[in-house]
Design a protein around this motif. Structure first.
Motif, PDB file in Angstrom:
ATOM      1  N   THR A 299       4.433   3.680  -1.784  1.00  0.00           N
ATOM      2  CA  THR A 299       4.894   5.078  -1.783  1.00  0.00           C
ATOM      3  C   THR A 299       3.864   5.997  -2.425  1.00  0.00           C
ATOM      4  OG1 THR A 299       7.217   4.394  -1.844  1.00  0.00           O
ATOM      5  CG2 THR A 299       6.725   6.643  -2.548  1.00  0.00           C
ATOM      6  N   LYS A 300       3.282   5.574  -3.541  1.00  0.00           N
ATOM      7  CA  LYS A 300       2.281   6.418  -4.209  1.00  0.00           C
ATOM      8  C   LYS A 300       1.062   6.624  -3.316  1.00  0.00           C
ATOM      9  CE  LYS A 300       0.678   8.875  -7.530  1.00  0.00           C
ATOM     10  NZ  LYS A 300       1.338  10.151  -7.914  1.00  0.00           N
ATOM     11  N   ALA A 301       0.588   5.568  -2.702  1.00  0.00           N
ATOM     12  CA  ALA A 301      -0.566   5.696  -1.801  1.00  0.00           C
ATOM     13  C   ALA A 301      -0.248   6.646  -0.658  1.00  0.00           C
ATOM     14  CB  ALA A 301      -0.964   4.319  -1.265  1.00  0.00           C
ATOM     15  N   SER A 302       0.964   6.552  -0.135  1.00  0.00           N
ATOM     16  CA  SER A 302       1.380   7.428   0.963  1.00  0.00           C
ATOM     17  C   SER A 302       1.449   8.878   0.516  1.00  0.00           C
ATOM     18  CB  SER A 302       2.739   6.974   1.502  1.00  0.00           C
ATOM     19  OG  SER A 302       2.683   5.641   1.973  1.00  0.00           O
ATOM     20  N   GLU A 303       1.980   9.105  -0.673  1.00  0.00           N
ATOM     21  CA  GLU A 303       2.063  10.470  -1.207  1.00  0.00           C
ATOM     22  C   GLU A 303       0.673  11.084  -1.371  1.00  0.00           C
ATOM     23  OE1 GLU A 303       6.154   9.979  -3.894  1.00  0.00           O
ATOM     24  OE2 GLU A 303       4.179   9.879  -4.836  1.00  0.00           O
ATOM     25  N   LEU A 304      -0.254  10.290  -1.894  1.00  0.00           N
ATOM     26  CA  LEU A 304      -1.619  10.786  -2.096  1.00  0.00           C
ATOM     27  C   LEU A 304      -2.281  11.121  -0.762  1.00  0.00           C
ATOM     28  CD1 LEU A 304      -2.837   8.287  -4.860  1.00  0.00           C
ATOM     29  CD2 LEU A 304      -2.279  10.700  -5.166  1.00  0.00           C
ATOM     30  N   LEU A 305      -2.038  10.277   0.244  1.00  0.00           N
ATOM     31  CA  LEU A 305      -2.638  10.531   1.552  1.00  0.00           C
ATOM     32  C   LEU A 305      -2.032  11.782   2.192  1.00  0.00           C
ATOM     33  CD1 LEU A 305      -4.701   9.370   3.571  1.00  0.00           C
ATOM     34  CD2 LEU A 305      -2.773   8.261   4.725  1.00  0.00           C
ATOM     35  N   LEU A 306      -0.718  11.921   2.112  1.00  0.00           N
ATOM     36  CA  LEU A 306      -0.057  13.079   2.703  1.00  0.00           C
ATOM     37  C   LEU A 306      -0.542  14.377   2.054  1.00  0.00           C
ATOM     38  CD1 LEU A 306       2.044  13.996   4.785  1.00  0.00           C
ATOM     39  CD2 LEU A 306       3.764  13.878   2.966  1.00  0.00           C
ATOM     40  N   LYS A 307      -0.781  14.321   0.746  1.00  0.00           N
ATOM     41  CA  LYS A 307      -1.291  15.511   0.056  1.00  0.00           C
ATOM     42  C   LYS A 307      -2.652  15.917   0.615  1.00  0.00           C
ATOM     43  CE  LYS A 307      -2.430  17.325  -4.536  1.00  0.00           C
ATOM     44  NZ  LYS A 307      -2.452  17.046  -5.996  1.00  0.00           N
ATOM     45  N   GLN A 308      -3.510  14.923   0.869  1.00  0.00           N
ATOM     46  CA  GLN A 308      -4.815  15.229   1.464  1.00  0.00           C
ATOM     47  C   GLN A 308      -4.665  15.829   2.860  1.00  0.00           C
ATOM     48  OE1 GLN A 308      -7.999  12.278   1.211  1.00  0.00           O
ATOM     49  NE2 GLN A 308      -6.850  11.180  -0.343  1.00  0.00           N
ATOM     50  N   SER A 314      -7.921  16.259  -2.534  1.00  0.00           N
ATOM     51  CA  SER A 314      -7.658  14.932  -3.073  1.00  0.00           C
ATOM     52  C   SER A 314      -7.097  15.058  -4.484  1.00  0.00           C
ATOM     53  CB  SER A 314      -8.948  14.105  -3.105  1.00  0.00           C
ATOM     54  OG  SER A 314      -8.690  12.799  -3.549  1.00  0.00           O
ATOM     55  N   ASP A 315      -6.322  14.053  -4.894  1.00  0.00           N
ATOM     56  CA  ASP A 315      -5.741  14.071  -6.233  1.00  0.00           C
ATOM     57  C   ASP A 315      -6.832  13.970  -7.286  1.00  0.00           C
ATOM     58  OD1 ASP A 315      -2.813  13.829  -7.297  1.00  0.00           O
ATOM     59  OD2 ASP A 315      -4.006  12.534  -8.589  1.00  0.00           O
ATOM     60  N   GLU A 316      -6.634  14.668  -8.405  1.00  0.00           N
ATOM     61  CA  GLU A 316      -7.650  14.657  -9.464  1.00  0.00           C
ATOM     62  C   GLU A 316      -7.781  13.283 -10.112  1.00  0.00           C
ATOM     63  OE1 GLU A 316      -6.879  17.712 -12.276  1.00  0.00           O
ATOM     64  OE2 GLU A 316      -7.154  19.343 -10.856  1.00  0.00           O
ATOM     65  N   LYS A 317      -6.658  12.593 -10.244  1.00  0.00           N
ATOM     66  CA  LYS A 317      -6.700  11.267 -10.853  1.00  0.00           C
ATOM     67  C   LYS A 317      -7.199  10.271  -9.827  1.00  0.00           C
ATOM     68  CE  LYS A 317      -3.822   7.982 -13.413  1.00  0.00           C
ATOM     69  NZ  LYS A 317      -2.481   7.726 -13.991  1.00  0.00           N
ATOM     70  N   LYS A 318      -8.127   9.416 -10.228  1.00  0.00           N
ATOM     71  CA  LYS A 318      -8.779   8.537  -9.258  1.00  0.00           C
ATOM     72  C   LYS A 318      -8.032   7.229  -9.029  1.00  0.00           C
ATOM     73  CE  LYS A 318     -13.066   6.044  -8.368  1.00  0.00           C
ATOM     74  NZ  LYS A 318     -14.344   5.585  -8.913  1.00  0.00           N
ATOM     75  N   VAL A 319      -7.578   6.565 -10.094  1.00  0.00           N
ATOM     76  CA  VAL A 319      -7.014   5.220  -9.970  1.00  0.00           C
ATOM     77  C   VAL A 319      -5.612   5.170 -10.585  1.00  0.00           C
ATOM     78  CG1 VAL A 319      -7.312   2.779 -10.515  1.00  0.00           C
ATOM     79  CG2 VAL A 319      -9.324   4.199 -10.057  1.00  0.00           C
TER      80      VAL A 319
END
Length: 337
Positions: A299-308, A314-319
């Protein structure tokens, strides 16, 4: 022959551009009478728009590519479920494929998906393709890594806290009196994050407890070689009292070997696995495992991708790293030193 937008336009007595406006729900450009004529023509001709061509023209395919290392792992399959569930609510479809950690196949798949103009990529990357991912970043193609990190890149990455996982597992075995602990992992490869981090967590925990490393207890092999490696390991004079399987595929191979050899767990050796797969509970005795929060990772990976995709940032936090949950069952035996 399948009807075309031209056929609809001729049937309704309007231009193709007017039909196109209708299909894109831009009704303010036409009268109510025109709308009804187009609707009637579409129904009579049984016309369905070519969604692929439409998406490519608009550069919005509503497709996400998930490129994982293998589909033989329950972890990967559960990730597919979590990712698909997330994007289904956002009206995206998922294309799933695997590389078996072949960098050439990985590159071919990524380039193919980019050429097909997928809206975003979720990938288990290999370091050999670092330059490819840098190029995708430069082109601002939405991209998120799962399960692995390439430190030289600023691609958002979502994965397990691998060192914490094997540290927890190793410490549990030590707390139960074990000092001769074997660990089995897939070949380390070129910076495949999960593998070397899990080995590091094991090593650091041995050192923390002032227990010497034994190179023969650190086994790296393919799943098909696990049985052979266990034969070698338990033919030694100095045998392990416990085995740590670093993923579900290795755990499965260990259990098959022990069944074939009629070896009793935990009487002959204690066993602990990373990934809480269903067969761990079906085995007798039930196997102690560390459960990955697969839903949270997917879910987190999906949220980060959808934001892009939606915001072009891209999200400021890397990992992002997630902790495991220890599920104690019956496969770890307390021994006296």
């Amino acid at each position: 022959m399948k009807p075309t937008i031209k056929d609809v336009a001729e049937k309704a007595g309007v231009s193709k551009s007017t039909v196109s406006q209708f299909l894109n729900k831009r009704y303010s450009y036409m009268s109510e009478a025109t709308r009804k004529k187009i609707e009637a023509a579409i129904k009579e001709l049984n016309y369905y728009p070519n969604q692929i061509a439409k998406s490519l023209k608009q550069k919005d395919t509503r497709l996400i590519a998930f490129v994982c290392s293998t589909l033989s792992s329950r972890f990967s399959l559960e990730l597919v479920r979590a990712i698909e569930g997330f994007f289904q609510t956002e009206k995206y479809s998922i294309v799933v494929t695997s590389t078996e950690d072949d960098p050439n196949r990985e590159r071919e798949l990524i380039e193919s998906f980019v050429a097909r103009q997928v809206d975003g990529l979720l990938v288990f990357p290999t370091a050999e393709n670092e330059s490819l991912y840098q190029e995708l970043q430069d082109r601002k193609i939405p991209l998120v890594f799962i399960d692995r990190v390439l430190p030289e890149l600023t691609v958002p990455s979502v994965l397990l806290d691998n060192e914490q996982a094997t540290a927890t597992a190793t410490q549990l075995l030590i707390d139960n009196g074990h000092r001769d602990i074997a660990i089995i992992t897939f070949p380390l490869g070129d910076r495949i994050t999960t593998r070397f981090e899990r080995l590091n967590g094991y090593k650091k925990t041995l050192a923390k407890n002032k227990i010497s490393e034994h190179s023969e207890f650190m086994v790296t092999c393919q799943q098909s070689e696990v049985g052979e490696k266990l034969d070698e390991l338990f033919s030694r004079t100095h045998k392990p009292t416990a085995v740590l399987a670093t993923n579900d595929m290795i755990l499965e191979a260990v259990l098959i070997w022990s069944k074939d050899k009629k070896i009793s767990i935990p009487d002959t050796f204690s066993l602990l696995g990373i990934d809480d797969v269903s067969f761990a509970r079906l085995h007798t005795p039930e196997i102690t495992t560390l459960a990955q929060p697969v839903d949270a990772i997917g879910t987190k990976a999906s949220e980060l991708l959808l934001k892009q995709i939606q915001e072009n940032v891209s999200d400021e936090k890397k990992v992002y790293r997630y902790s495991t949950q220890l599920i104690e069952r019956e496969s770890v035996k307390r021994i006296q030193q």
